[in-house]
Design a protein around this motif. Structure first.
Motif, short mmCIF file in Angstrom:
data_model
loop_
_atom_site.label_atom_id
_atom_site.label_comp_id
_atom_site.label_asym_id
_atom_site.label_seq_id
_atom_site.Cartn_x
_atom_site.Cartn_y
_atom_site.Cartn_z
N ARG A 1 55.82 -0.96 -4.05
CA ARG A 1 56.33 -2.32 -3.83
C ARG A 1 55.20 -3.34 -3.81
O ARG A 1 55.46 -4.54 -3.71
CB ARG A 1 57.08 -2.37 -2.48
N ASP A 2 53.97 -2.86 -3.87
CA ASP A 2 52.83 -3.75 -3.71
C ASP A 2 51.91 -3.62 -4.92
O ASP A 2 51.30 -2.57 -5.15
CB ASP A 2 52.07 -3.37 -2.43
N ALA A 3 51.82 -4.69 -5.70
CA ALA A 3 51.03 -4.64 -6.92
C ALA A 3 49.53 -4.64 -6.65
O ALA A 3 48.75 -4.31 -7.54
CB ALA A 3 51.40 -5.83 -7.82
N ASP B 1 48.57 -11.59 -0.01
CA ASP B 1 49.83 -12.31 0.17
C ASP B 1 49.63 -13.64 -0.53
O ASP B 1 48.99 -14.53 0.00
CB ASP B 1 50.16 -12.51 1.64
N GLU B 2 50.15 -13.70 -1.73
CA GLU B 2 49.82 -14.81 -2.63
C GLU B 2 48.30 -14.87 -2.76
O GLU B 2 47.69 -13.84 -3.02
CB GLU B 2 50.48 -16.09 -2.16
N ARG C 1 61.45 -16.45 1.47
CA ARG C 1 60.61 -15.35 0.98
C ARG C 1 61.17 -13.99 1.40
O ARG C 1 61.12 -13.03 0.65
CB ARG C 1 59.19 -15.49 1.53
N ARG C 2 61.64 -13.92 2.63
CA ARG C 2 62.17 -12.68 3.19
C ARG C 2 63.43 -13.04 3.97
O ARG C 2 63.66 -14.19 4.32
CB ARG C 2 61.16 -12.04 4.15
N VAL D 1 55.91 -2.17 -10.59
CA VAL D 1 55.27 -2.26 -9.28
C VAL D 1 55.35 -3.70 -8.81
O VAL D 1 55.40 -4.62 -9.61
CB VAL D 1 53.80 -1.78 -9.36
N GLY D 2 55.40 -3.89 -7.52
CA GLY D 2 55.45 -5.26 -7.00
C GLY D 2 56.62 -5.44 -6.07
O GLY D 2 57.24 -4.48 -5.61
N TRP D 3 56.90 -6.65 -5.79
CA TRP D 3 57.90 -7.01 -4.79
C TRP D 3 59.08 -7.71 -5.43
O TRP D 3 59.24 -8.92 -5.26
CB TRP D 3 57.30 -7.95 -3.76
N PRO D 4 59.91 -7.00 -6.13
CA PRO D 4 61.08 -7.69 -6.70
C PRO D 4 61.97 -8.25 -5.63
O PRO D 4 62.69 -9.21 -5.86
CB PRO D 4 61.79 -6.58 -7.48
N GLU D 5 61.89 -7.66 -4.43
CA GLU D 5 62.79 -8.13 -3.37
C GLU D 5 62.43 -9.53 -2.90
O GLU D 5 63.22 -10.17 -2.25
CB GLU D 5 62.76 -7.18 -2.18
N LYS D 6 61.20 -9.96 -3.22
CA LYS D 6 60.82 -11.29 -2.77
C LYS D 6 61.67 -12.36 -3.44
O LYS D 6 61.92 -13.40 -2.89
CB LYS D 6 59.35 -11.55 -3.10
#
Lengths: 431, 229
Positions: free
Chosen positions: A68-70, A84-85, A230-231, B22-27
């Motif tokens: 989930r984290d690039a 984070d950005e 954002r969340r 990969v990454g945060w598609p949920e954002k």
């Protein structure tokens, strides 16, 4: 080797999987825990640097261990270093609420900062940007609890964390936790904020689950937190309660939902009384007394010019060591093993036999990680895993969140994302 | 030559990333659309494309490849006998299109027709913004491709407070921004946080029919795509 491999016989992959789960034990409740994320602005002599452009060149190990984290990497300390950005973000392993909590929390944060400074070298420097306090909350009612927190405990936490120039507080419901985002705080100010946040979040959970009465919480305020984009969660602005909380501080006049006028100081006192009841009894007396002093006014708040007492990073040596150890490749007699998924909730290890003719995957929920690594390093899983690798694969695919709820051995690995709890869609739209 | 465990780890991770991203598609809220009942293709920003003949409201999601990546890796290892094969990368499907952080929800598009005024205009889903200081919510959408066809816009839904405009509004030109503001302080409105029991609507009437856009409640967000009536 004469291992029976037919399904249904002792020694079949299914049997060995069950034996593996039994050895690791059923994931148990890890108790209340608090995890800190610190965000830092990265600066060069020329100004602010986008950390997303820096981190790929830092050679920090295997990337993408959390799909989930690039940008993220697990550090040997266990801290997850990411972006984070444009900011650098260090997410420290969660600390159990109990004896030694304050020291562990503050020192692991200090160690993560020192680690980041060492990684960046002399040409780049960092300055604190924000703090996110994560309180473990497995309950399905955590969304309601987070919303209740925004209407009850928020001004107290804002007073304990924020400065005169801060914008406000983020209150989010995340998978397995409630996240509270405010100003950058460290040292004993971080401990004070974390204790109020933890006790407050637990009080709100208890209330929405019917274990507490409304009178056990601070008064509910007349405030409608703005949905966050954002969340999943809400944003509580410094003026959300009417007056500017950071200008007026403890004297700010708030209005309860019942129309009563009360000072921010009385809300802060009520919030701490409520939060303290939800904290475990084995917390260090010194940790609690720090909050007492901040609430009573004996100690100045950040927006009153108070400065934190910092702690040494050296004390953090053992905090989170399991997470750092988990990503270290291991070589046993008959097989080698390495982490291919490393998140706070779950780890997955690829296991390869010596001839590289067979792979298997070990799924290890967070609550079992300590024990798994101890068993591997102690050789107590050698025979079992060797037998699994000797058995013909039967197409058992690890590809579902239900699979990830218990320890297990699998023949194949599906999408790593499918094993993780998804985020909830945000309430608000991007501005 | 035997692959090291680090090589294998990197291969497994790289194959997963290649297949699933990969990454945060949920954002970013996933693109979502309503497919009209004619089963035509609907373009999704970012390139995803889907046909839904049932015409149901369908969330367009990232589709996972059917073959687990690690299974491909195991096969490769068995065939080559210990030499790590990089075929997994080429065998893996292309990564799904990434949702752009700046992308907005898609628009419902019109079917081709001989009479341009019989054609449904393009309408973006309603976007709502709640402003706490004024206890008001502003609902906005954009109606495109109406020309001089006499298209009208009619807002409705609020059940308390004040809202404007309440009269039908004409739309013309290549693109019209339709805005409605609902002020819902407590009182006179119920002290709910988001008025989720209220459905705000915008009806877009054109020569051959109408489109209906809706938005549930008064909190900030983006509604579903508009549907043909």
């Amino acid at each position: 080797m004469g291992w029976p491999t037919r399904t249904g016989r002792a020694g079949s992959p299914a049997d060995l999987d069950r034996a593996f789960a039994a050895l690791l034990g059923t994931p148990c409740d890890q108790g209340a825990r608090v995890g800190i994320e610190h965000e830092y602005r990265v600066l060069s002599r020329g100004g602010v640097v986008d950390f997303r452009e820096v981190i790929p060149g830092l050679d920090l190990g295997v990337p993408h261990l959390d799909p989930r984290d690039a940008f993220g990497f697990r550090r040997p300390s266990g801290t997850w270093l990411t972006c984070d950005e444009a900011e650098a973000e260090a997410a420290m392993p969660a600390v159990r609420l109990g004896r030694g909590f304050g020291d562990a929390l503050a020192s692991s944060a200090a160690a993560a900062r020192a680690d980041l400074e060492a990684i960046l070298g002399p040409d780049l420097r960092i300055e604190g940007f924000s703090t996110h306090i994560n309180v473990s909350a497995a309950s399905d009612r955590r969304h309601d609890a987070a919303h209740l927190f925004a209407r009850t405990f928020a001004p107290a936490l804002m007073l304990l964390m924020d400065r005169a120039s801060s914008p406000g507080l983020l209150v989010r419901s995340r998978p397995g936790r409630i996240e509270l985002g405010g100003e950058f705080v460290e040292g004993d100010t971080l401990v004070v904020a974390a204790l109020l946040a933890a006790g407050g979040a637990r009080a709100c959970l208890a209330r929405v689950e019917g274990r507490r009465e409304a009178r056990d919480l601070p008064p509910e305020l007349a405030v409608e937190p703005a949905p966050e984009w954002r969340r999943y969660g809400w944003y509580v602005d410094r003026r959300a309660f009417g007056p500017d909380l950071y200008r007026d501080g403890r004297r700010a006049l708030l209005t309860s939902r019942r129309g009563e006028r009360l000072t921010a100081q009385s809300q802060l006192s009520a919030a701490w009384r409520s939060a303290r009841r939800e904290l475990p009894g084995d917390l260090d007396r010194g940790d609690l007394e720090r909050v007492d002093a901040s609430v009573s006014g004996e100690r100045r708040l950040p927006l009153e010019g108070g400065t934190p007492a910092l702690v040494s990073a050296a004390a953090a040596a053992s905090t989170g060591a399991t997470y750092g150890s988990a990503i270290r490749p291991r070589s046993r007699g008959a097989f080698d093993l390495g982490a291919v998924l490393a998140t706070w909730e779950l780890s997955v290890f690829v296991v390869a036999d010596r001839a590289r003719s067979r792979l298997a995957f070990a799924c290890v929920p967070d609550a079992c990680l300590d024990r798994f690594l101890a068993l591997v390093d102690g050789g107590r899983l050698d025979a079992l895993i060797a037998r699994y690798l000797a058995a013909a694969p039967v197409g058992r695919v690890l590809d579902d969140r239900a699979h990830a709820q218990r320890p297990g051995l699998w023949d194949e690995l599906g999408a790593r994302r499918s094993l993780l709890q998804p985020e909830i869609r945000p309430l608000g739209a991007r501005p | 030559m035997t692959a090291s465990i680090v090589d294998i780890v990197e291969e497994v991770v790289a194959a997963d990333v290649a297949a699933y991203g990969v990454g945060w598609p949920e954002k970013v809220p996933p693109p979502e659309t309503v497919i009209p009942g004619d089963g035509r293709h609907v373009e999704i920003p970012g390139g995803a494309r889907r046909v839904d003949p049932a015409g149901r409201r369908a969330a367009v999601t990232r589709r996972a490849p059917l073959v687990p990546v690690a299974a491909l890796l195991v096969v490769a290892l068995l065939v080559v006998g210990g030499i790590l094969v990089y075929a997994t990368h080429s065998a893996a499907p292309a990564p799904p299109p990434a949702a752009s952080a700046g992308s907005s929800a898609p628009t419902a598009t019109a079917s081709p027709s001989a009479d341009p005024c019989a054609q449904a205009p393009s309408v973006a889903p309603i976007s709502a913004t709640f402003v706490q200081q004024t206890f008001s919510t502003t609902y906005v959408t954009t109606v495109s491709g109406v020309g001089t066809c006499g298209v009208t816009l009619q807002w409705g839904g609020p059940n308390c407070g004040t809202w404007s405009p309440q009269a039908a509004q004409p739309a013309s030109g290549s693109s019209t921004r339709a805005t409605m503001v609902w002020q819902h302080p407590h009182p006179p409105c119920d002290p709910t946080t988001d008025h989720s029991n209220v459905t705000v609507t915008l009806r877009i009437a054109y020569r051959a029919g109408s489109l209906l856009c809706s938005y549930q409640g008064a909190a900030t967000g983006v509604g579903p795509a508009c549907v043909k009536q």
